[in-house]
Every structure is written in structure tokens, then in C-alpha cells.
Design an enzyme around this catalytic site. Structure first.
Site, PDB file in Angstrom:
ATOM      1  NE  ARG A  52       2.026  -9.553  12.659  1.00  9.25           N
ATOM      2  CZ  ARG A  52       2.577  -9.870  11.332  1.00  9.25           C
ATOM      3  NH1 ARG A  52       2.049 -10.768  10.829  1.00  9.25           N
ATOM      4  NH2 ARG A  52       3.134  -9.312  10.765  1.00  9.25           N
ATOM      5  CB  THR A  53      -0.869  -4.130  16.293  1.00 10.10           C
ATOM      6  OG1 THR A  53       0.300  -5.014  16.869  1.00 10.10           O
ATOM      7  CG2 THR A  53      -0.724  -2.932  17.459  1.00 10.10           C
ATOM      8  CE  LYS A  81      -1.070  21.510   6.675  1.00  9.26           C
ATOM      9  NZ  LYS A  81      -2.051  21.441   6.678  1.00  9.26           N
ATOM     10  NE  ARG A 102       2.641  -0.734  16.539  1.00 12.01           N
ATOM     11  CZ  ARG A 102       3.113  -1.795  15.969  1.00 12.01           C
ATOM     12  NH1 ARG A 102       3.362  -2.462  14.421  1.00 12.01           N
ATOM     13  NH2 ARG A 102       2.579  -3.062  16.807  1.00 12.01           N
ATOM     14  CG  HIS A 130       3.373  -4.378  21.190  1.00 12.24           C
ATOM     15  ND1 HIS A 130       2.070  -3.750  21.614  1.00 12.24           N
ATOM     16  CD2 HIS A 130       3.818  -4.800  20.713  1.00 12.24           C
ATOM     17  CE1 HIS A 130       1.612  -3.831  19.588  1.00 12.24           C
ATOM     18  NE2 HIS A 130       2.414  -4.529  19.335  1.00 12.24           N
TER      19      HIS A 130
END
Ligand code: NCD
Length: 307
Positions: A52-53, A81, A102, A130
């Protein structure tokens, strides 16, 4: 009014600023503005799973006429890396006009904001915050129930659930009554409770889910955050320990609204979806207008003559 450079924690917001976002979301839900982000690029950096986000940010940006870059995992980027998050953010800030991040580490978004040349939006940092989920939760509560004098039961993983942490802080500013209901070991952390009380939250203990259900206007159900448990054994101990079923809802107040940030696992029986209580899919839909509002406020259109 809205002078935020980054969107890291809901605690950086006043109630007036949150209201400004909700008002803008309402306008944009009614009238799409495909001109607002024309020529702008948003970078989605998701180092933890998301449906969703990520997709609602992408939808929001595209509905406003902008473009989106996506980086989906550390394995797929030069972080595999050995590049640091901080270098990655610095570089991407040179490509995009804003970054949505996120990350599993609490504080990652704040750190990114310190090195980024463009606005950073926290889309979840570990068990931290959030904030855009909270803005869409507030929008949903206003649309589907009411924010003034709200009584809300927060159910589930209150220890690790970042959506609960952010939302509780926001609701403190609205003087909401909060009934926490959590399995053993997953209560709201003591320091957070303390902070919340200082911010004006009215946390009211209840004995059972049934009691919370009788008292609440909104039931905010959450998933047990399996990925945050240091010990899988601990997760198995609490998994499946609560479930919203038709049977449980037999004595629910008529206007009860059930929300869930989603994804759900087994904490809401799918048979509840067909009842008038279930608003969690509408809640997910509201993520688009709210994220359109966030983008348009963080990246206002440049005035004539500005670079
Ligand atoms: C939540 C999250 O990522 O914190 N999901 C979301 O953004 N809607 C809730 C969860 O994962 O349980």
C-alpha cells in the site's frame, strides 16, 4: 502554514498542520490536479516489504502528473556492494525532487534527512514511526467516524507497531480516549506511554477486548509484527492470540468502525469484511488523496521567476 522540509515523525506536527494536510486531501480527492507535480520526480526507496505505502505514493505522484523512481531492496542496489544508506540517499537526492524511505532501522529516516538535499518522507522506520499512515488514519477516522471526542481501542502489537505509535501521538493532540488491548509482552512501551500522557493522551486500561469493543467508536486492529521479534519462539507464543470475528461483533455498538493499516494475517476474520463495521479497505484507498496532499505541501509549485 506548512513549512515542513521533511516528514519524519508525526511528533513534529501541530494539530493545525495535520488539519492542513487533511483539508488538502479532501480537496484533492474531489478534484484531481494533474498539473501539481508535472516535471517532478519522486524516489521510492523501500528496504522493507510494502504494498500500500509504496503503490499509493506512486499512484499519488502519477495522479498529480509526476514521475516515480523505485528502488526495492538493498540486494538490488549498490548497498549490496557495501554502500551506506547515507551515500545512497545523497546520490538519489541528486536525481529526484523528494525521497520516500522505508527501512528496518529506527531513526533511519531522520539520519537520511540530515544528509539529503531534498525532502525525505518516512514511510516506516523499524518500530519507530509511520507518519503518512497516521495522516491517512486521521483522514479515515474523520470521514468514517469522528475525531472530536473519539474513543478508540488499539488492538494487537502495541510494542512494535509503528502505525500505533504514530497514531497515538496524533490522537493525543485531539484529546482522544485510547483503550490499549495487547497480548502479554506486546503492550505499549512504558516510555512511550509516559510521553503520550505528557502530550495529553488519555490512555485508559481495559480488562478485555470485549470491554474495549463496547466502549469504542473505532477499533484499530494491527498485525503482530513478526519480523521485529528477536526470538521466533516468542512470536509463536503470541501468534493467533486475538481475532475479530462475527461472533465477537454480535454485541458491538451500531456505529462501530473497524480499521486496520493492513496487511492482515489472521487477526480479522474475512467474514467481517462484508459487515458495515469494516472500513479497512476504504482506509487503504484514502492513502492516495492523503499522499497527494503530503506531496503537494512538501513540494509546492514554484512561483514565477523562482529557480
Ligand atoms: C504497516 C507498516 O508497514 O507499518 N503497513 C502499512 O504501511 N500499511 C503495518 C504492518 O506492516 O503491519
Amino acid at each position: 502554514m506548512f513549512r515542513k522540509r521533511h516528514l519524519i515523525s508525526i511528533r513534529d506536527f501541530t494539530r493545525e498542520e495535520m488539519e492542513a494536510v487533511l483539508r488538502r486531501a479532501e480537496e484533492l480527492e474531489r478534484h484531481a490536479r494533474p498539473d501539481l507535480m508535472r516535471g517532478r520526480i519522486l524516489a521510492n526507496l523501500f528496504f522493507e516489504p510494502s504494498t500500500r505505502t509504496r503503490l499509493s505514493f506512486e499512484t499519488a505522484m502519477k495522479r498529480l502528473g509526476g514521475e516515480v523512481l523505485n528502488l526495492d531492496s538493498e540486494e538490488a542496489s549498490s548497498m549490496a556492494k557495501g554502500e551506506t544508506l547515507s551515500d545512497t540517499v545523497r546520490v538519489i537526492g541528486g536525481y529526484a525532487d523528494a525521497i520516500v524511505l522505508r527501512h528496518s532501522r529506527e531513526g533511519a529516516a531522520r539520519m537520511a534527512a540530515e544528509v539529503s538535499g531534498v525532502p525525505v518522507i518516512n514511510a516506516g522506520d523499524g518500530a519507530g514511526q509511520h507518519p503518512t499512515q497516521t495522516l491517512l488514519d486521521l483522514y479515515t477516522i474523520r470521514r468514517e467516524s469522528h475525531l472530536e471526542g473519539l474513543r478508540i481501542a488499539m488492538v494487537g502489537d502495541l510494542k512494535y507497531g509503528r502505525t500505533v505509535h504514530s497514531l497515538a501521538y496524533a490522537l493525543a493532540l485531539y484529546g482522544a480516549r485510547i483503550y490499549p488491548v495487547a497480548p502479554e509482552g506486546l503492550a505499549l512501551p512504558a516510555d512511550l506511554q509516559e510521553d503520550l500522557r505528557h502530550s495529553g493522551a488519555r490512555l485508559q486500561p481495559v480488562k478485555s477486548l470485549q470491554e474495549a469493543l463496547r466502549k469504542a467508536d473505532v477499533l484499530y486492529v494491527t498485525r503482530i509484527q513478526k519480523e521485529r521479534f528477536p526470538d521466533p519462539q516468542e512470536y509463536r507464543r503470541v501468534a493467533g492470540s486475538y481475532r475479530i470475528t462475527l461472533d465477537l461483533l454480535r454485541r458491538a455498538p451500531k456505529g462501530l468502525v473497524i480499521l486496520h493499516p493492513l496487511p492482515r494475517v489472521d487477526e480479522i476474520d474475512p467474514r467481517v469484511d462484508g459487515t458495515p463495521y469494516a472500513r479497512y479497505f476504504r482506509q487503504a484507498y484514502y492513502g492516495v488523496p492523503v499522499r497527494m496532499a503530503v506531496l503537494s505541501l512538501l513540494l509546492p509549485r514554484r512561483g514565477k521567476g523562482e529557480a
